[in-house]
Design a protein around this motif. Sequence first.
Motif, short mmCIF file in Angstrom:
data_model
loop_
_atom_site.label_atom_id
_atom_site.label_comp_id
_atom_site.label_asym_id
_atom_site.label_seq_id
_atom_site.Cartn_x
_atom_site.Cartn_y
_atom_site.Cartn_z
N ARG A 187 18.05 89.31 -24.95
CA ARG A 187 17.18 90.49 -24.84
C ARG A 187 17.28 91.08 -23.43
N PRO A 188 17.13 92.40 -23.29
CA PRO A 188 17.23 93.02 -21.96
C PRO A 188 16.16 92.51 -20.99
N ASP A 189 15.03 91.97 -21.53
CA ASP A 189 13.98 91.49 -20.62
C ASP A 189 13.98 89.95 -20.51
N ALA A 190 15.12 89.34 -20.85
CA ALA A 190 15.17 87.86 -20.86
C ALA A 190 15.01 87.28 -19.45
N ARG A 191 14.37 86.09 -19.39
CA ARG A 191 14.27 85.33 -18.14
C ARG A 191 15.32 84.22 -18.20
N CYS A 192 16.22 84.22 -17.23
CA CYS A 192 17.38 83.33 -17.29
C CYS A 192 17.45 82.42 -16.07
N LEU A 193 17.98 81.23 -16.29
CA LEU A 193 18.20 80.26 -15.21
C LEU A 193 19.63 79.75 -15.29
N VAL A 194 20.34 79.81 -14.18
CA VAL A 194 21.68 79.22 -14.12
C VAL A 194 21.61 78.05 -13.15
N VAL A 195 21.81 76.84 -13.67
CA VAL A 195 21.68 75.63 -12.84
C VAL A 195 23.06 75.26 -12.29
N ALA A 196 23.13 74.93 -10.99
CA ALA A 196 24.39 74.52 -10.35
C ALA A 196 25.45 75.60 -10.53
N VAL A 197 25.13 76.79 -10.07
CA VAL A 197 25.96 77.98 -10.35
C VAL A 197 27.32 77.91 -9.67
N GLY A 198 27.46 77.17 -8.56
CA GLY A 198 28.74 77.09 -7.86
C GLY A 198 29.22 78.50 -7.49
N ALA A 199 30.52 78.76 -7.67
CA ALA A 199 31.08 80.08 -7.34
C ALA A 199 31.23 80.94 -8.59
N SER A 200 30.58 80.54 -9.68
CA SER A 200 30.77 81.26 -10.94
C SER A 200 30.04 82.61 -10.94
N CYS A 201 30.47 83.48 -11.86
CA CYS A 201 29.85 84.81 -12.00
C CYS A 201 28.84 84.84 -13.15
N ILE A 202 28.45 83.66 -13.63
CA ILE A 202 27.58 83.61 -14.81
C ILE A 202 26.23 84.30 -14.54
N ALA A 203 25.66 84.05 -13.36
CA ALA A 203 24.36 84.66 -13.06
C ALA A 203 24.49 86.17 -12.99
N ALA A 204 25.58 86.67 -12.41
CA ALA A 204 25.79 88.11 -12.32
C ALA A 204 25.95 88.71 -13.72
N THR A 205 26.66 88.02 -14.58
CA THR A 205 26.82 88.50 -15.97
C THR A 205 25.47 88.59 -16.65
N LEU A 206 24.64 87.57 -16.46
CA LEU A 206 23.31 87.57 -17.10
C LEU A 206 22.45 88.69 -16.52
N ALA A 207 22.60 88.95 -15.22
CA ALA A 207 21.81 90.03 -14.60
C ALA A 207 22.19 91.38 -15.22
N GLU A 208 23.47 91.54 -15.55
CA GLU A 208 23.89 92.80 -16.21
C GLU A 208 23.36 92.86 -17.63
N MET A 209 23.37 91.73 -18.32
CA MET A 209 22.92 91.73 -19.72
C MET A 209 21.40 91.87 -19.82
N ALA A 210 20.69 91.21 -18.91
CA ALA A 210 19.22 91.27 -18.93
C ALA A 210 18.79 92.29 -17.89
N ALA A 211 19.07 93.55 -18.16
CA ALA A 211 18.86 94.62 -17.17
C ALA A 211 17.41 94.74 -16.74
N HIS A 212 16.45 94.35 -17.62
CA HIS A 212 15.02 94.42 -17.27
C HIS A 212 14.40 93.02 -17.16
N GLY A 213 15.25 92.01 -17.09
CA GLY A 213 14.75 90.64 -17.04
C GLY A 213 14.85 90.06 -15.63
#
Length: 270
Positions: A44-70
Amino acid sequence: MTTSTYLFGDTPPDTRSDNAMMLDALAGMLDPFSRRQLRRIGIRPDARCLVVAVGASCIAATLAEMAAHGEVTATDIDLAPCRRHPRVRLVRHNIVTDPLPDDGFDLIHIRLLLAHLPADQRSAVLARLVDTLTPGGLLIVEEFEPTWRTSVLSAPNLDHADRLFATYHQAFGTALTTSGNDPAWGRRAHHAMRGLGLHVETTGHTGTWTGGQAGCLLPYATAGVIRDRLATAGMTVDDIDAFRDLLLHPDLVVKGNLVLSHVGRAPTSS
Ligand SMILES: C[S@@+](CC[C@H](N)C(=O)[O-])C[C@H]1O[C@@H](n2cnc3c(N)ncnc32)[C@H](O)[C@@H]1O
């Protein structure tokens, strides 16, 4: 509780650039697959997401784009290699010993950390992550099946390459298990997540890599970071050097370890 023995956590300062290369190689190898998984699942665009042990990955950035209001929070014990993003809250955090940075997440992503933890820490962390999911929330656990022994597809000298990879597989496996890593966890995560009440689906992915590309730079850098541990586990210094040289050779072609993405969904109501 066992003291954390993360294999790459207590390495000499002169291995820092290899450690950074290792995290970059992981991102290069796995981010496209993890991103496809996230986009396929959708949030959902308002999702609350947690990325544990993110390292150098772009996963958090991808989630920030997907959850534009989260909201997206990304954690790691070492923030130096982590990428910054204006919509990602980056928190220095030890997932084993610190309280969770928040509560009630719609999606939690954790890649390539749980297998490294001793069994008691692994199950405690997994249970805490499941507990903090919202109803219907998703926990995504991504892990390798370590198969270095059968990696080589093509090489200047196939038998020599197979021997070096088998020697690495053996020594790396010993170093991992000595640190409390469970090489079977990549597969067993599915069972553990089901046991905590999640509905779990698993997808596998591998790829083909040429010498010098991310899938080869990963073992190249890893062997640099844990050179001493590999030597203690029986890999000779000459073999470590020959293995690393081979991983940069343009005529080497390998398949990456199989990565398993376990997507667990919490029940919608209790
Ligand atoms: C193998 S790397 C994986 C990085 C990233 N998840 C990826 O897949 O590209 C493991 C990561 O876990 C972090 N880490 C190790 N122990 C940790 C802990 N107890 N709490 C949080 N992060 C930890 C390391 O700093 C490192 O960034």
